[in-house]
Design a protein around this motif. Structure first.
Motif, mmCIF file in Angstrom:
data_model
loop_
_atom_site.group_PDB
_atom_site.id
_atom_site.type_symbol
_atom_site.label_atom_id
_atom_site.label_comp_id
_atom_site.label_asym_id
_atom_site.label_seq_id
_atom_site.Cartn_x
_atom_site.Cartn_y
_atom_site.Cartn_z
ATOM 1 N N ALA B 44 -15.973 39.575 -7.913
ATOM 2 C CA ALA B 44 -15.595 38.179 -7.638
ATOM 3 C C ALA B 44 -16.237 37.770 -6.327
ATOM 4 O O ALA B 44 -16.712 38.620 -5.571
ATOM 5 N N HIS B 66 -11.998 29.616 -18.317
ATOM 6 C CA HIS B 66 -13.272 30.345 -18.321
ATOM 7 C C HIS B 66 -13.994 30.067 -19.642
ATOM 8 O O HIS B 66 -13.350 30.007 -20.687
ATOM 9 N N ALA B 72 -14.212 37.393 -18.658
ATOM 10 C CA ALA B 72 -13.910 36.980 -17.283
ATOM 11 C C ALA B 72 -13.444 38.156 -16.433
ATOM 12 O O ALA B 72 -12.790 39.076 -16.920
ATOM 13 N N LEU B 294 -7.402 31.515 -7.306
ATOM 14 C CA LEU B 294 -8.455 31.838 -8.280
ATOM 15 C C LEU B 294 -9.081 30.602 -8.923
ATOM 16 O O LEU B 294 -8.384 29.675 -9.329
ATOM 17 N N TYR B 296 -12.771 29.741 -11.616
ATOM 18 C CA TYR B 296 -13.983 30.233 -12.278
ATOM 19 C C TYR B 296 -15.014 29.117 -12.255
ATOM 20 O O TYR B 296 -14.673 27.940 -12.441
ATOM 21 N N ALA B 313 -15.935 34.629 -11.086
ATOM 22 C CA ALA B 313 -14.625 34.404 -10.463
ATOM 23 C C ALA B 313 -14.811 34.137 -8.983
ATOM 24 O O ALA B 313 -15.631 34.777 -8.323
#
Lengths: 65, 404
Positions: B44, B66, B72, B294, B296, B313
């Motif tokens: 990430a 995602h 992912a 978080l 994406y 990510a």
């Protein structure tokens, strides 16, 4: 100081209202910003500056000092 | 950092509850965006600078869904903030629907109207704190048991229309869904949590009240694409977020104020006059999550000179951004006089915390009341003896033992 708001980009967070309640309000239906006064009182100018910086959508613009 | 120099792995160790891991500053000095491994071991990008954090928060090319969820990166084995959520094609539409539905219920005018009631609830919690002290004079009392946990729970229960009597049930579920290594048990707890909300929604459908779950049920009646599962997940998310996060801020704010007696005395001398800025400083400095928030990438994006590929990510560390020396002078200092104090504790952009006004209203009520009533409040252990819950998504501490 002259304030303009962009209701199209407003994300209804209402943080401006908690900071400067005499200058900003929220629409009851969707929470978007309502400008109560385009020229804040002297006592609320600092709060309005903080609201401009805090606005998550950058929907508040200030002109003049 | 627990792994090789090339790829640091989250979460990083911190010295105590009031500090953040020194690794963030080391990484930020090198670059605003760094390649890391998540607690689950997947790759990430970690965003550590204030400007880059703000940029990612505000850039609509990042989302929570995602394009190919099965590929992912996983963040952890909890059941919240663990991986992608929502439908890639419809994320923006669904997110707008959610905000439109909830924004009025969490608006600043509504929160202001709730203020007096929050004040009454706070007084009751403080009565209980005193009663616990009287019951065992000479013994420390845990502030989390009598204030930091029950107050936000009382408030969110009323707002959502969730029975307070069920608190031990959803407290247990909240703990299980947020355990980073929860795995199957976290998923089972999430299923149970959603079943609980579905049952509650059924009750509201039959007998609507002036509360958020009833509002959601009403929206659902007009919008068949808003499924029972959507409603249950959203309800569980609100109940979880509504108490875990504020609870942690009350506990951590108390720790910040008590860890230095002169700081406590300064606040106790004029709580009402200082509370707004003190709360902002508590929000800025409270480090909760070991991973950050978080996102994406929904397409290839360049952030601060780093190319982030579609599907990557991105973990935005508000904890780190809020201590970025290029924005905050002496960033590790607790300075309630700091102005402006434009921290990212609630995030920013379209996904900004919907409960920000609620949290601020609660925090601005709690601290003056606490220190008016108990101006001589003190910790009974050193700050280093208060363990940080590193294994939990929302972070926080287990206890805040006090006396007065």
């Amino acid at each position: 100081m002259k304030i303009t708001v962009d209701t199209g980009s407003c994300v209804s967070s209402g943080q401006c209202v908690l900071l400067a309640p005499e200058t900003f309000d929220q629409n009851e239906d969707d929470g978007t910003v309502v400008l109560l006064s385009a020229e804040p009182s002297a006592g609320e100018e600092d709060a309005v500056r903080q609201a401009e910086l805090t606005c998550p959508a950058a929907a508040i613009r200030l002109a003049g000092s | 950092m627990t792994t090789t120099e090339e790829t640091p792995r989250l979460p990083f160790d911190r010295a105590n509850a009031l500090e953040i891991a020194p690794d963030y500053e080391v990484l930020r000095r090198r670059a605003p965006v760094t390649r890391v491994l998540t607690p689950a071991g997947d790759p990430a990008w970690l965003v550590t600078s204030y400007e880059a954090a703000k940029e990612v928060f505000r850039d609509r090319r990042f989302g929570r869904s995602h394009p190919a969820p099965e590929q992912a990166s996983r963040i952890s084995y909890a059941a919240v903030q663990d991986g992608p959520s929502g439908d890639f094609e419809n994320e923006e539409r669904e997110h707008k629907r959610m905000r439109r539905m909830l924004a009025p219920a969490f608006s600043a005018p509504r929160m202001r109207a709730l203020g007096d009631h929050i004040a009454e609830l706070t007084d009751r919690c403080l009565d209980d704190l005193q009663a616990a002290r009287d019951a065992n004079p000479g013994e420390p009392v845990d502030l989390t048991d009598f204030l930091a946990f029950p107050l936000p729970v009382l408030v969110i229960c009323e707002l959502l229309g969730v029975p307070y009597a069920d608190r031990e049930h959803f407290r247990g579920l909240s703990e299980r869904i947020a355990l980073m290594n929860g795995g199957e048990d976290a998923q089972a707890a999430m299923a149970e949590f959603m079943a609980y909300m579905t049952k509650l929604a059924d009750a509201k459908r039959a007998d609507p009240q002036a509360d958020v779950i009833s509002d959601m049920v009403a929206v659902q009646a007009d919008d068949p694409t808003f499924t029972d599962e959507d409603l249950a997940r959203m309800g569980a998310g609100l109940l979880f977020a509504g108490h875990e996060t504020t609870s942690t801020r009350i506990a951590m704010g108390t720790l910040f104020l008590l860890s230095d007696p002169s700081r406590r005395d300064r606040f106790a001398a004029d709580p009402e006059g200082q509370v707004d800025q003190t709360v902002e400083e508590i929000l800025r400095l409270t480090a909760t999550s070991g991973t950050g928030l978080l996102r994406y990438a929904h397409e290839d994006v360049e952030i601060a000179g780093t190319r982030i590929a579609r599907g990557d990510a991105v973990l935005i560390s508000s904890d780190s951004a809020n201590r970025d020396a290029s924005v905050f002078t002496d960033p590790d200092e607790f300075d309630p006089g700091r102005t402006p104090n434009v921290h990212l504790a609630f995030g920013t952009g379209a996904h900004v915390c919907i409960g920000a006004n609620l949290a601020r209203t609660e925090l601005r009520t709690v601290f003056p009341k606490l220190f008016r009533r108990f101006p001589g409040l003190r910790l009974t252990v050193g700050i280093d003896e208060i363990p940080v819950r590193v294994n939990r998504v929302a972070g926080g501490v287990d206890r805040v033992p006090v006396e007065w």
